[in-house]
Design a protein around this motif. Structure first.
Motif, mmCIF file in Angstrom:
data_model
loop_
_atom_site.group_PDB
_atom_site.id
_atom_site.type_symbol
_atom_site.label_atom_id
_atom_site.label_comp_id
_atom_site.label_asym_id
_atom_site.label_seq_id
_atom_site.Cartn_x
_atom_site.Cartn_y
_atom_site.Cartn_z
ATOM 1 N N THR A 11 0.843 -1.197 0.000
ATOM 2 C CA THR A 11 0.000 0.000 0.000
ATOM 3 C C THR A 11 0.873 1.240 0.000
ATOM 4 O OG1 THR A 11 -0.118 -0.172 2.378
ATOM 5 C CG2 THR A 11 -2.013 -1.008 1.154
ATOM 6 N N ILE A 13 2.191 4.691 1.047
ATOM 7 C CA ILE A 13 2.115 5.485 2.280
ATOM 8 C C ILE A 13 2.457 6.954 2.031
ATOM 9 C CG2 ILE A 13 2.458 3.593 3.919
ATOM 10 C CD1 ILE A 13 5.436 4.505 4.067
ATOM 11 N N GLU A 14 2.929 7.251 0.809
ATOM 12 C CA GLU A 14 3.047 8.672 0.454
ATOM 13 C C GLU A 14 2.872 8.860 -1.041
ATOM 14 O OE1 GLU A 14 6.885 10.131 1.709
ATOM 15 O OE2 GLU A 14 7.821 9.463 -0.139
ATOM 16 N N PHE A 15 2.381 10.048 -1.392
ATOM 17 C CA PHE A 15 2.148 10.379 -2.798
ATOM 18 C C PHE A 15 3.136 11.446 -3.242
ATOM 19 C CE2 PHE A 15 -2.028 9.064 -1.151
ATOM 20 C CZ PHE A 15 -2.380 8.103 -2.091
ATOM 21 N N SER A 96 2.297 12.777 2.611
ATOM 22 C CA SER A 96 1.988 11.460 3.187
ATOM 23 C C SER A 96 0.510 11.134 2.958
ATOM 24 C CB SER A 96 2.305 11.439 4.684
ATOM 25 O OG SER A 96 1.311 12.178 5.376
ATOM 26 N N TYR A 97 0.181 9.853 3.080
ATOM 27 C CA TYR A 97 -1.199 9.397 2.856
ATOM 28 C C TYR A 97 -2.160 10.142 3.797
ATOM 29 C CZ TYR A 97 -5.248 6.270 2.709
ATOM 30 O OH TYR A 97 -6.517 5.767 2.582
ATOM 31 N N SER A 98 -1.781 10.250 5.083
ATOM 32 C CA SER A 98 -2.692 10.890 6.049
ATOM 33 C C SER A 98 -2.831 12.395 5.760
ATOM 34 C CB SER A 98 -2.223 10.654 7.479
ATOM 35 O OG SER A 98 -0.885 11.051 7.620
ATOM 36 N N CYS A 100 -2.567 13.728 2.861
ATOM 37 C CA CYS A 100 -3.329 13.804 1.622
ATOM 38 C C CYS A 100 -4.829 13.707 1.913
ATOM 39 C CB CYS A 100 -2.882 12.672 0.698
ATOM 40 S SG CYS A 100 -3.481 12.824 -0.977
ATOM 41 N N ASN A 175 1.860 6.121 -7.336
ATOM 42 C CA ASN A 175 1.648 7.096 -6.255
ATOM 43 C C ASN A 175 1.914 8.524 -6.725
ATOM 44 O OD1 ASN A 175 4.422 6.956 -6.505
ATOM 45 N ND2 ASN A 175 4.798 7.178 -4.316
ATOM 46 N N CYS A 182 -4.365 17.150 -3.278
ATOM 47 C CA CYS A 182 -5.065 15.858 -3.251
ATOM 48 C C CYS A 182 -6.540 16.069 -3.546
ATOM 49 C CB CYS A 182 -4.899 15.218 -1.874
ATOM 50 S SG CYS A 182 -3.231 14.647 -1.617
#
Length: 314
Positions: A11, A13-15, A96-98, A100, A175, A182
């Protein structure tokens, strides 16, 4: 960066945000341009909020709604622009995912709130011009407060729906987000799980949040224009028309660019065109609103003059 999840998937964890353009020669001019726009937006909207707060004769429903719009614009711009500015000056802009998901959530709250706030403001002008005798009853402080609470509630509900749906989407391969923040559709393009529900909910909510306010605004202004046409003096008519036309142009720019981005199926939507239309509703409109709703306004000019100890504006 990727992390191994249960099973054989990895998965994201960063874009990586691609940004507005990948042409190196445009990075610095665009950085300076958008930095200027952001400073202008912050000063303009904070200025409006402060001025309306400090000037007792601006404590009316119209200005209460205007300061709420300024607050929404200020927040909207702050959710998007600083991260975008970073994009112009560093090579690889990661998020980071969070972060974003947080950006998506707050962006959606303020975008939806702006749609409905503009319709509440158009309704306020309709009551003021078409039913002036009933204005104080129809737009009492209590009614105004409830309207603003309603606007934020719709924003919160819509943003929660979008974000909860996005949290169940799996990102496991790509990613690289082809955008400068986002946003809903650029993120869905990267998904490696089904996005059908997200797209249906996205289109339904976008249709509701764009069409309902647009219809409210259009019908309000049709009544307002009909009312203006009955004004006897040519000067009064011209003045009312010039105010209305500047409001309508700001609203058309905002809703037009939103509709272009969110009311097309993802297969039709080209992200590069989408990025350009996004600039209007995320960056340009929040800068223009304080100008459009205040500079042509005698009360605001008088409040400024009083604040700086000068005589009233002629």
């Amino acid at each position: 960066q990727e992390k191994m999840a249960e099973g054989n998937h990895s998965t994201v964890i960063e874009f990586i945000l691609v940004g507005l353009t990948d042409k190196p020669e445009l990075q610095m001019p665009l950085f300076l341009l958008f930095l200027g726009v952001y400073v202008f937006t912050v000063v303009g909207n904070l200025g409006m909020i402060t001025l309306i707060g400090l000037s007792s004769h601006l404590h009316t429903p119209m200005y209460y709604l205007l300061s709420s719009l300024s607050f929404i614009d200020l927040c909207q711009s702050t959710v998007i622009t600083p991260k975008m500015l970073v994009n112009f000056v560093i090579e690889k802009n990661t998020i980071s995912y969070s972060e974003c998901m947080t950006q998506l959530y707050f962006f959606t709250i303020f975008a939806i709130a702006e749609c409905h706030m503009l319709s509440v403001m158009a309704y306020d002008r309709y009551v003021a011009i078409c039913n002036p005798m009933l204005y104080n009853v129809t737009m009492s402080n209590q009614v105004c407060s409830w309207m603003v609470v309603g606007v934020y509630s719709v924003g919160l509900i819509g943003a929660s729906a979008h974000t909860v749906c996005m949290l169940r989407v799996l990102f496991c391969k790509d990613n690289i987000i082809n955008h400068y923040f986002c946003d809903l559709f650029p993120l869905l393009e990267l998904s490696c799980s089904s996005t059908f529900i997200n797209e249906v909910i996205g289109l339904c909510l976008s249709a509701f949040n764009i069409f309902v306010p647009t219809l409210t605004i259009l019908s309000s202004y049709i009544f307002i224009i009909a009312s203006i046409l009955r004004i006897r003096s040519t000067e009064g008519r011209a003045k009312a028309f010039s105010t209305c036309s500047s409001h309508i142009s700001a609203v058309a720019l905002f809703f037009g660019s939103l509709a272009f981005m969110y009311l097309q199926p993802s297969s039709v939507n080209s992200m590069d065109q989408g990025k350009v239309s996004s600039v209007f509703y995320t960056i340009i409109v929040p800068m223009l609103n304080p100008l459009i709703y205040s500079l042509r306004n005698k009360d605001v000019k008088n409040a400024l003059y009083k604040l700086f100890g000068k005589r009233n504006f002629p």
